[in-house]
Design an enzyme around this catalytic site. Structure first.
Site, short mmCIF file in Angstrom:
data_model
loop_
_atom_site.label_atom_id
_atom_site.label_comp_id
_atom_site.label_asym_id
_atom_site.label_seq_id
_atom_site.Cartn_x
_atom_site.Cartn_y
_atom_site.Cartn_z
N ASP A 56 3.46 8.47 -4.47
CA ASP A 56 2.28 7.87 -5.09
C ASP A 56 1.09 8.23 -4.21
OD1 ASP A 56 0.29 6.35 -6.23
OD2 ASP A 56 1.51 4.56 -6.47
N PHE A 79 10.12 -15.97 -19.65
CA PHE A 79 10.66 -17.04 -18.81
C PHE A 79 11.30 -18.18 -19.60
CE2 PHE A 79 7.17 -15.20 -16.20
CZ PHE A 79 7.99 -14.51 -15.31
N GLY A 84 -1.24 0.72 -5.18
CA GLY A 84 -2.37 0.56 -4.27
C GLY A 84 -3.41 -0.42 -4.75
N ASP A 85 -3.55 -0.55 -6.08
CA ASP A 85 -4.49 -1.50 -6.66
C ASP A 85 -3.80 -2.80 -7.06
OD1 ASP A 85 -3.02 -0.58 -8.78
OD2 ASP A 85 -4.73 -0.04 -10.04
N ASP A 141 18.11 -30.44 -12.23
CA ASP A 141 17.89 -29.79 -13.53
C ASP A 141 18.47 -28.39 -13.60
OD1 ASP A 141 16.51 -32.06 -14.29
OD2 ASP A 141 14.51 -31.13 -14.23
N LEU A 194 15.45 -24.96 -22.46
CA LEU A 194 15.90 -24.17 -21.32
C LEU A 194 14.93 -23.03 -21.00
CD1 LEU A 194 18.64 -24.51 -19.67
CD2 LEU A 194 18.46 -25.79 -21.80
N GLU A 221 -2.09 8.07 -5.40
CA GLU A 221 -3.15 7.38 -6.16
C GLU A 221 -3.59 8.21 -7.36
OE1 GLU A 221 -4.08 4.87 -7.65
OE2 GLU A 221 -4.69 3.75 -5.87
#
Length: 498
Positions: free
Chosen positions: A219, A419, A296-297, A488, A468, A221
């Site tokens: 990488d 999630f 990098g960013d 939980d 859940l 950039e």
């Protein structure tokens, strides 16, 4: 000073007396940063390798080698983190320069935490052994990253440098960017040639190697490069060793990319030649920060696992790197179990009962695609019993863990999506397989099992308001609340109702 040949001989003997950074120093290219959560990278190093923070009280402790130059003392971590969660907060620099890696701050891309910082890695997400001794790597999920923007001694401008890292060659994706190496000091994209970092994954947005990937690339950039051509170097092979050594080095007008199996054999050279034939990469304009797991960013969509890595001053010789590879092979990286607690047998049918005091009659079931808890008894309807029963399968995304197929909807599995836990039909994709793979652990409250996501090991199944999710012990979501977390996320596994 011992010669490089002596270090080569030591690295290939049964008693490895030289660490990778001793070998680099002997070759005239000393380490300016050395990071590892698994072992010391100098033969006399006995300081802290990394720091962990536990979820129960926010306390921290440092993990050091068992002995000078040795493997990390995983027993210290296991004792400190017993019955709670732990995160890796600092990966210490072993060179004495203080080039430690800590939680990455916001950059061009903001991290997922409320303050824009990146997530921290689970301290237990990547267990391995070295010469039979247990240790833990750094499992990077999307959104996780480490950084140091004020580094001492790193290459800037067109100065020469080298680096290597040991990765899990089976843990990757096509996101940007799973990197380790030299990056911008302001966490922003400041232009072509302002980075020089190892990349591992399957991104084809800029360049690629041979086959379908994953590849070791650089990488630099605004470009992932495998050679002089912007788009492809067919000499850069697809590599998927379980333990992968990746090597990158650069000097004025020239750079090289190497790699090999970290568990056996030697390094191969994938490219050695001129800088890429695109504007801005010759001369280089390196800035000297160090990143892990991000671009990098602060691009944060990649995943991967890091075990150890260094950065050097000067351009290492192939002979030096070959000696380092021999040292890595002699460390004998090997896999170990990702599962603990009561056995959940593949092929069995199971149900999951909540252990929180409010909810001990409730079992994990589903209504359509929604995974929830419902009261289930022996007198419940046949359909409800089926909805609360799951067939245990070998993990779709990692055979060391498991997946759970719906009894009433064959071919559909519990997976996480945004999630939340849902039941979806298996679409055969890599993302689905990984989202549907879970690693049962001993229940955090001392009862049953905690079912941890393989791809997000800071997160485990949690019932919250009867629904859940995969929840962390503290975080930006309401279901990440620390209150009652251990209860939980702990479930008693029973024979399936159906």
């Amino acid at each position: 000073m011992r010669s490089l040949l002596a270090f080569v001989l030591l690295a290939t003997s049964s008693l490895v007396l030289a660490g990778p950074c001793d070998i680099y120093a002997s070759g005239g290219t000393p380490c300016i940063a050395a990071h590892s959560t698994t072992r010391a990278l100098f033969d006399n190093f006995n300081g802290a390798l990394y720091q962990v923070q536990r979820g129960s009280d926010g306390a921290t402790t440092n993990i050091s080698p068992r002995s000078a130059g040795g493997v990390a003392n995983a027993g210290t971590q296991d004792s400190f983190c017993a019955n709670t969660t732990c995160l890796i907060t600092i990966i210490y620099d072993q060179t004495g320069r203080g080039n430690h890696l800590t939680q990455a701050p916001p950059g061009g891309f903001r991290g997922p935490e409320a303050n824009g910082y990146d997530n921290l890695a689970s301290a237990t997400g990547a267990p391995v052994t070295l010469n039979g001794q247990k240790a833990y790597g750094v499992f990077i999920s999307p959104g996780t990253g480490y950084r140091n923007n004020r580094v001492s001694g790193s290459a800037t401008g067109d100065q020469s440098e080298g680096m290597y890292a040991v990765f899990d060659g089976t843990h990757y994706n096509g996101g940007c960017c799973f990197d380790y190496g030299n990056a911008e000091t302001n966490s922003l994209d400041t232009g072509n040639g302002h980075m020089e970092a190892l990349y591992f994954g399957t991104s084809t947005s800029w360049g690629s190697g041979a086959g379908s990937g994953p590849w070791v690339m650089a990488d630099l950039e605004n470009g992932l490069f495998s050679g002089v051509n912007v788009k492809q170097n067919t000499g850069d092979p697809t590599v998927n060793y379980r333990f992968l050594t990746a090597v990158l080095k650069g000097q004025p007008g020239n750079w090289a990319l190497r790699g090999g199996n970290a568990a056996s054999g030697s390094l191969s050279t994938y490219y050695n030649g001129a800088r890429p034939n695109a504007s801005g990469y010759n001369p280089m304009k390196k800035e000297g920060a160090i990143i892990l797991g991000i671009g990098g960013d602060n691009s944060i969509s990649a995943q991967g696992t890091f075990y150890e890595g260094v950065m050097t001053s000067g351009y290492p010789s192939d002979a030096t790197e070959n000696a380092v590879q021999a040292n890595i092979v002699a460390a004998k990286y090997a896999t170990t179990s990702l599962i603990s607690g009561p056995t959940i047998s593949v092929g069995s049918t199971v149900s999951f009962r909540a252990t929180t005091s409010c909810c001990t009659t409730r079992y994990i079931a589903h209504t359509g695609s929604t995974v929830n808890t419902q009261v289930v008894t022996s007198s419940s309807s046949t359909s409800l019993k089926q909805q609360a029963s799951w067939t245990v399968r070998t993990g779709l995304g990692n055979s060391a863990c498991v997946s759970f197929e719906s009894r009433d909807t064959p071919g559909s599995y519990i997976r996480h999506y945004d999630f939340n836990l849902v039941v979806n039909a298996n679409d055969g994709t890599k993302v689905f397989a990984e989202d549907a793979t879970f690693c049962p652990k001993a229940g955090l409250n001392g009862q049953g099992n905690t079912i941890t996501s393989w791809s997000y090991p800071t997160r485990s199944w949690r019932h919250y308001n009867d629904v859940l999710s995969i929840a962390s012990n503290g975080g930006v979501h309401t279901f990440d609340s620390t209150s009652l977390y251990n209860d939980d996320v702990s479930f008693i596994v029973t024979p399936g109702f159906a």
